[in-house]
Design a protein around this motif. Structure first.
Motif, mmCIF file in Angstrom:
data_model
loop_
_atom_site.group_PDB
_atom_site.id
_atom_site.type_symbol
_atom_site.label_atom_id
_atom_site.label_comp_id
_atom_site.label_asym_id
_atom_site.label_seq_id
_atom_site.Cartn_x
_atom_site.Cartn_y
_atom_site.Cartn_z
ATOM 1 N N CYS A 60 -49.482 25.553 54.717
ATOM 2 C CA CYS A 60 -50.895 25.243 54.639
ATOM 3 C C CYS A 60 -51.177 23.765 55.389
ATOM 4 C CB CYS A 60 -51.513 25.332 53.094
ATOM 5 S SG CYS A 60 -53.034 25.112 52.893
ATOM 6 N N MET A 64 -53.978 23.284 58.239
ATOM 7 C CA MET A 64 -55.106 22.262 57.942
ATOM 8 C C MET A 64 -54.817 21.282 59.406
ATOM 9 S SD MET A 64 -57.654 21.172 56.584
ATOM 10 C CE MET A 64 -57.879 21.741 54.682
ATOM 11 N N THR A 89 -54.057 18.156 51.381
ATOM 12 C CA THR A 89 -55.513 18.258 52.088
ATOM 13 C C THR A 89 -55.735 16.961 52.643
ATOM 14 O OG1 THR A 89 -55.837 19.726 49.778
ATOM 15 C CG2 THR A 89 -57.734 19.381 51.540
ATOM 16 N N THR A 131 -62.283 22.429 48.661
ATOM 17 C CA THR A 131 -60.959 22.912 48.069
ATOM 18 C C THR A 131 -61.390 23.945 46.980
ATOM 19 O OG1 THR A 131 -59.679 21.161 48.866
ATOM 20 C CG2 THR A 131 -58.809 22.446 47.174
ATOM 21 N N ASP A 157 -60.292 25.033 52.131
ATOM 22 C CA ASP A 157 -58.957 24.917 51.614
ATOM 23 C C ASP A 157 -58.637 25.979 50.641
ATOM 24 O OD1 ASP A 157 -56.316 24.139 50.515
ATOM 25 O OD2 ASP A 157 -56.316 22.254 50.792
#
Ligand SMILES: *Cc1c(COP(=O)(O)O)cnc(C)c1O
Length: 373
Positions: A60, A64, A89, A131, A157
């Protein structure tokens, strides 16, 4: 189950189907067939999410990184996100030389506070990341309205939120782009892995090029990159496991939701406990059942974890505020992000856990409270 048998906080649900597909990929998925499971996994994911485009990635974090890069985010730019977040993140923002701007969370959803997000916008702001923490829903209507007002993309996210639905749309499909994680702790796993999704054709083409070491798909010359790209690809063997998980996705999500519902039911009469909310017109994918105790209980996470560990139960801490880490500027004004984790705990929720295990955990919670109240 013996009394001290370990209760893990998460572990994947792997059936014969995953083993069968992974074995097939290992045996036959080479040469001309080396992308078969990857293509199928992306196809199944698109259908599930109802999005136009999906690109499977090695994580992930990588998804991103490429998405932010494709938006042109770079040196000196700012990206707004909740202080309560996994480092994955924020890290890609820094890879690009941009600055993560941490804002507070809402006390009920534990997700980014849209008012704080809007207040943090400057001329350097290039995106806001929403998120969906623990499967809880961000206030997407408010965030999209802010995005529209200032012409700033809203990114989702959704690493923790497969199965979560906001006003009829699956999360990850709502913002400019969405990212997912298939790390071994997540609801759907490929061991390690991720997915980039978008409905934006142009953005898709850019990320597709970036994901293939900068080689545009209409480039006819071999070994000829058009730009500097990335290498965050998922392997066919991982995707084979992903395909099996996608065939079982409804069951994987509903089992998670059953576990959260059972916790909620068993803890319902404790007014000083807050558990993952599910506001009207939303579905919580229930990745991580989490309880937050009222400050009045005097309960603190260290004591809670100790109590759980004594029973051999693997309960985890709520994310620390990222602005509390040494590499970022401390932002104590994010009161909820600093305060809530001190009196909260993540509860075990792996698919195969039985009712006895949950009952045991509920008893431990009562026990922790009994000592205090
Ligand atoms: C797990 C997670 C990620 C990172 O996923 P990787 O696949 O490990 O890169 C990102 N964001 C959130 C909120 C996560 O929980």
């Amino acid at each position: 189950m013996t009394k001290k048998e370990r209760i893990y906080y998460t572990k994947p649900s792997i059936s014969e189907l995953e083993v069968e597909y992974a074995t097939d990929a290992a045996r036959n998925g080479w040469g001309d067939r080396c992308y078969e499971y990857i293509n199928r996994f992306e196809q199944l994911f698109k259908q599930h999410l109802n999005v136009e485009h999906a690109i499977a990635t090695s994580s992930c974090t990588g998804a991103m990184h490429m998405g932010l890069s494709a938006l042109g985010i770079g040196l000196g730019d700012e990206v707004i996100l909740a202080d309560t977040n996994w480092i994955a993140t924020a890290a890609p923002i820094t890879y690009l030389g941009a600055k993560p701007v941490f804002v507070d969370i809402l006390p009920d959803s534990w997700c980014i506070d849209p008012i704080q997000a809007e207040a943090a916008i400057t001329s350097k702001t290039k995106a806001i990341i929403a998120t969906h923490l623990y499967g809880n829903l961000c206030d997407m209507d408010a965030l999209l309205a802010i995005g529209q007002k200032y012409n700033i993309p809203i990114i989702e996210d959704a690493a923790e939120a497969i199965g979560s639905v906001y006003h009829g749309k699956r999360v990850g499909s709502i913002g400019r782009f969405g990212v997912f994680s298939f790390h071994g702790t997540k609801t759907l796993t490929t061991g390690e892995g991720g997915m980039f999704v978008t409905n934006d054709n142009q953005l898709y083409e850019t990320v597709l090029t970036l994901s293939n070491h900068g080689r545009a798909r209409n480039q006819t010359k071999q070994f000829y990159p058009d730009i500097i790209g990335f290498k965050y690809k998922m392997s066919n063997i991982q995707a084979a496991i992903g395909c099996a998980q996608m065939e079982r996705i409804d069951d994987l999500i509903s089992r998670k939701r059953e576990i959260l519902a059972y916790y909620r039911q068993q803890l319902a009469h404790l007014s000083f406990i807050q558990i993952n909310p599910e506001p009207e017109n939303t579905i919580n994918g229930a990745w991580m059942p989490t309880v937050v105790f009222d400050a009045s209980t005097g309960i603190i996470r260290e004591k809670l974890q100790e109590t759980f560990l004594a029973e051999n139960i693997d309960a985890r801490f709520f994310f620390y505020p990222l602005s509390g880490l040494s590499m970022f500027e401390s932002k104590l004004s994010n009161h909820n992000a600093w305060d809530i984790p001190t009196r909260a705990i993540n509860l075990p929720s792996y698919h195969d856990m039985n009712k006895n295990a949950i009952d045991k955990i509920v008893i431990v919670i009562f026990h922790a409270i009994g000592k205090k109240i």
